[in-house]
Design an enzyme around this catalytic site. Structure first.
Site, PDB file in Angstrom:
ATOM      1  N   ARG A  15      39.653 -16.220  -0.202  1.00 58.21           N
ATOM      2  CA  ARG A  15      40.250 -17.268  -1.039  1.00 58.21           C
ATOM      3  C   ARG A  15      39.305 -17.582  -2.185  1.00 58.21           C
ATOM      4  NH1 ARG A  15      39.284 -22.637   2.763  1.00 58.21           N
ATOM      5  NH2 ARG A  15      37.006 -22.521   2.723  1.00 58.21           N
ATOM      6  N   ASP A  36      35.194 -11.512   4.898  1.00 64.93           N
ATOM      7  CA  ASP A  36      35.112 -12.971   5.053  1.00 64.93           C
ATOM      8  C   ASP A  36      35.013 -13.262   6.545  1.00 64.93           C
ATOM      9  OD1 ASP A  36      35.540 -15.872   4.677  1.00 64.93           O
ATOM     10  OD2 ASP A  36      36.392 -15.300   2.746  1.00 64.93           O
ATOM     11  N   ASP A  61      30.328 -11.910   8.718  1.00 59.92           N
ATOM     12  CA  ASP A  61      29.460 -13.076   8.609  1.00 59.92           C
ATOM     13  C   ASP A  61      28.222 -12.600   7.860  1.00 59.92           C
ATOM     14  OD1 ASP A  61      27.535 -15.033   8.900  1.00 59.92           O
ATOM     15  OD2 ASP A  61      27.724 -15.225  11.071  1.00 59.92           O
ATOM     16  N   VAL A  62      28.051 -13.031   6.620  1.00 57.29           N
ATOM     17  CA  VAL A  62      27.012 -12.459   5.772  1.00 57.29           C
ATOM     18  C   VAL A  62      25.602 -12.773   6.256  1.00 57.29           C
ATOM     19  CG1 VAL A  62      28.461 -12.406   3.716  1.00 57.29           C
ATOM     20  CG2 VAL A  62      27.057 -14.440   4.177  1.00 57.29           C
ATOM     21  N   ASN A  88      29.517 -12.983  -3.036  1.00 55.97           N
ATOM     22  CA  ASN A  88      30.187 -14.220  -3.428  1.00 55.97           C
ATOM     23  C   ASN A  88      30.177 -15.297  -2.343  1.00 55.97           C
ATOM     24  OD1 ASN A  88      32.405 -15.833  -4.982  1.00 55.97           O
ATOM     25  ND2 ASN A  88      33.328 -15.407  -2.984  1.00 55.97           N
ATOM     26  N   TYR A 153      21.356 -26.250  -1.063  1.00 56.52           N
ATOM     27  CA  TYR A 153      22.192 -25.400  -1.917  1.00 56.52           C
ATOM     28  C   TYR A 153      21.422 -24.949  -3.147  1.00 56.52           C
ATOM     29  CZ  TYR A 153      26.351 -24.025  -4.612  1.00 56.52           C
ATOM     30  OH  TYR A 153      27.280 -23.336  -5.335  1.00 56.52           O
ATOM     31  N   LYS A 157      20.389 -21.120  -4.319  1.00 60.24           N
ATOM     32  CA  LYS A 157      20.899 -20.543  -5.559  1.00 60.24           C
ATOM     33  C   LYS A 157      19.780 -20.159  -6.519  1.00 60.24           C
ATOM     34  CE  LYS A 157      25.232 -20.663  -4.435  1.00 60.24           C
ATOM     35  NZ  LYS A 157      26.013 -19.428  -4.246  1.00 60.24           N
ATOM     36  N   THR A 188      37.921 -24.867  -6.590  1.00 60.07           N
ATOM     37  CA  THR A 188      38.086 -24.201  -5.301  1.00 60.07           C
ATOM     38  C   THR A 188      37.933 -25.254  -4.200  1.00 60.07           C
ATOM     39  OG1 THR A 188      35.738 -23.709  -4.885  1.00 60.07           O
ATOM     40  CG2 THR A 188      36.958 -22.154  -6.289  1.00 60.07           C
TER      41      THR A 188
END
Length: 252
Positions: A15, A36, A61-62, A88, A153, A157, A188
């Site tokens: 998504r 995903d 699961d990354v 992503n 976060y 990043k 999103t």
């Protein structure tokens, strides 16, 4: 067909930004492995794009090293050697620094930062064998500047931004380009899920130069450019998709 002959693996593609990228990729001729942890939505998207567009789905699961190996092997066996990776997948967590638990910090870093590292490492052999490729790491404007209540976060990043440059320097000799994309406020479900309630982020658009929040396709189109040969001389670079948010500073 800007991606004709490309074989892509996109994480967090069930998504939002990832799904928008998957759609744009198949429209431009790529064969796409949608990955995903949202299996039902991922399978639905693969079915929507249809086998005639060479789209398939794989659970990933990354943050899990073994699942990366399985996803890469499945992509190779399904389509062939990977020539595009879009890292992503990511999560958001709001809390003040003093209130951020170690578990929450590590959870965000495990998916956003470690997941990107594992993904880049997992495709090097396949991309090298293919003669080169493009890795697109989705960072954030929080990878360019800090924001209160987003310590985990922002850390993750910023790390993606740095890893991108290291990977670009190491992998260029193999014909592999590595760039980072830095979205701003994109419409999103991520913010609402992090806060545990639906959130209308459209007012944020009034704060940026273009006077609107971004849409998933705004990011997908930049990712498409970086995946394509149109960006053949771009590596180790940062591409903002933020409506002008980082064109100014707090005193403006």
């Amino acid at each position: 067909m800007r991606l004709d002959g490309k074989i892509a693996l996109i994480t967090g593609a069930a998504r939002g930004q990832g799904a928008a990228a998957a759609r744009r990729f198949v429209e431009e001729g790529a064969r796409v492995m949608i990955t995903d942890v949202l299996d039902d939505q991922g399978k639905e998207l693969a079915a929507e794009l249809g086998p005639e567009f060479n789209a398939a789905y794989c659970h990933l699961d990354v943050s899990n090293e073994d699942e990366w190996a399985e996803a890469v092997a499945f992509t190779i066996s399904t389509f062939g050697d990977i020539t595009v990776l879009v890292n992503n997948a990511g999560i958001l967590h709001f809390s003040a620094l003093a209130d951020t638990t170690l578990a929450d910090y590590q959870r965000v870093v495990g998916i956003n930062q470690v997941g990107t590292f594992l993904g880049m490492r997992a495709v090097v052999e396949s991309m090298t064998r293919a003669g080169g490729g493009s890795i697109v790491n989705v960072s954030s404007v929080e990878g360019l500047g800090g924001m209160p209540y987003l310590v985990a976060y922002t850390a993750s990043k910023f790390a993606i931004r740095g890893m991108t440059k290291v990977a670009a320097m190491e992998l260029g000799q193999h014909g592999i380009r590595v760039n980072s994309v830095h979205p701003g406020a994109i419409n999103t479900p991520m913010v609402g899920e992090a806060l545990g309630r639906p959130v209308d982020i459209t007012p944020i658009g009034k704060k940026v130069a273009l006077r609107r929040v971004g849409q998933p396709d705004d990011v997908a189109n930049v990712v498409l450019f970086l995946a394509s040969d149109d960006s053949a001389y771009c590596t180790g670079a940062e591409f903002t998709v933020d409506g002008g948010a980082t064109a100014t500073h707090a005193l403006s």
